[in-house]
Design an enzyme around this catalytic site. Structure first.
Site, PDB file in Angstrom:
ATOM      1  CB  SER A  86      24.051  27.675  37.442  1.00  0.00           C
ATOM      2  OG  SER A  86      24.153  28.664  38.450  1.00  0.00           O
ATOM      3  CE  LYS A 128      21.771  23.680  37.099  1.00  0.00           C
ATOM      4  NZ  LYS A 128      20.991  23.249  35.906  1.00  0.00           N
ATOM      5  CE1 TYR A 172      20.600  24.802  40.430  1.00  0.00           C
ATOM      6  CE2 TYR A 172      22.386  26.344  40.851  1.00  0.00           C
ATOM      7  CZ  TYR A 172      21.314  25.924  40.082  1.00  0.00           C
ATOM      8  OH  TYR A 172      20.965  26.633  38.955  1.00  0.00           O
TER       9      TYR A 172
END
Length: 243
Positions: free
Chosen positions: A135, A152, A148
């Site tokens: 991402s 990533k 998150y």
């Protein structure tokens, strides 16, 4: 175009959203596709629509069971680690359970499945390709996405190590790093202008990504057209990370 004819490809999280589209487009390009997910109903829907796409259900948080299931699937020429979750919590409110689950699905599962698949590639002398879905949040902070973003960022670092250690065996590892992508869920989440404006203002192209644009990048990196590309993080972000 049968660019992947005769290739076996494993796609995790392959029954909905971006993963489903990746699986379908690989199938259209001639690949023998296996979609893996923890959602039996969604897998059944994919299988009903595309009977020649194989499916398997497993909880990626279960390290041992995942290893057992993936090892039994045999050899693959390509792997797409697409499965992922996002738990919306600020840095100050991020709970240990949320952090652990996010890392388990988004990062540990990449390590786990890639170990099994790449070991078989090495044993069979397969010159394979692995694409991990990361991402833009691996590089640029995203508010209320502490776990998150951390997961990533770890995926990017892990991928570089994979590229370094697997490269001598002829196995390439890269990531695709999208911005907001307009899946069905993405369209709902980002429909409100008051929410989307701040993000759109940071994207020079002035729009969010379409699923097909991510899929095209994944298929390129998997293919022999990218035979000298190893250890890169390919943004599909309209220039977000350039600003």
């Amino acid at each position: 175009m049968n660019k992947f004819k005769g290739k076996r490809v494993l796609v995790t999280g392959g029954c909905q959203g971006i993963g489903r589209s990746i699986a379908i487009e690989l199938w259209k390009a001639g690949a023998n596709v296996l979609a893996l997910s923890n959602q039996p109903a969604q897998l059944a829907s994919l299988k009903q629509q595309y009977p020649s796409i194989d499916t398997v259900a497993v909880d990626l948080c279960d390290w041992s069971k995942t290893r057992e299931v993936v090892a039994a699937l045999g050899a693959f020429d390509c792997l797409v680690n697409n499965a992922g979750i996002a738990m919306i919590e600020s840095f100050l409110d991020c709970k240990p359970a949320s952090f652990d689950k996010t890392i388990s699905v988004n990062t540990k599962a990449v390590l786990n499945i890639s170990q099994i698949v790449s070991k078989t590639m090495i044993d069979r002398k397969i010159k394979g390709s692995i694409v991990n879905i990361s991402s833009q949040a691996s590089i640029a902070a995203l508010k209320y996405h502490a776990a998150y973003c951390a997961s990533k960022g770890a995926v990017d670092s892990l991928t570089r190590v994979m590229a370094l250690e697997l490269g001598p065996h002829g196995i390439r590892a890269n990531t695709v790093n999208p911005t907001v992508v307009l899946t069905d869920m993405g369209r709902q989440v980002w429909a409100a202008p008051e929410k989307s404006k701040g993000m759109l203002d940071k994207i020079p192209l002035g729009r969010f990504g379409e699923v097909s644009e991510v899929v095209n990048a994944v298929l390129f990196l998997l293919s022999d057209d990218a035979s000298m590309i190893n250890g890169v993080h390919l943004p599909v972000d309209g220039g977000f990370l350039a600003t």
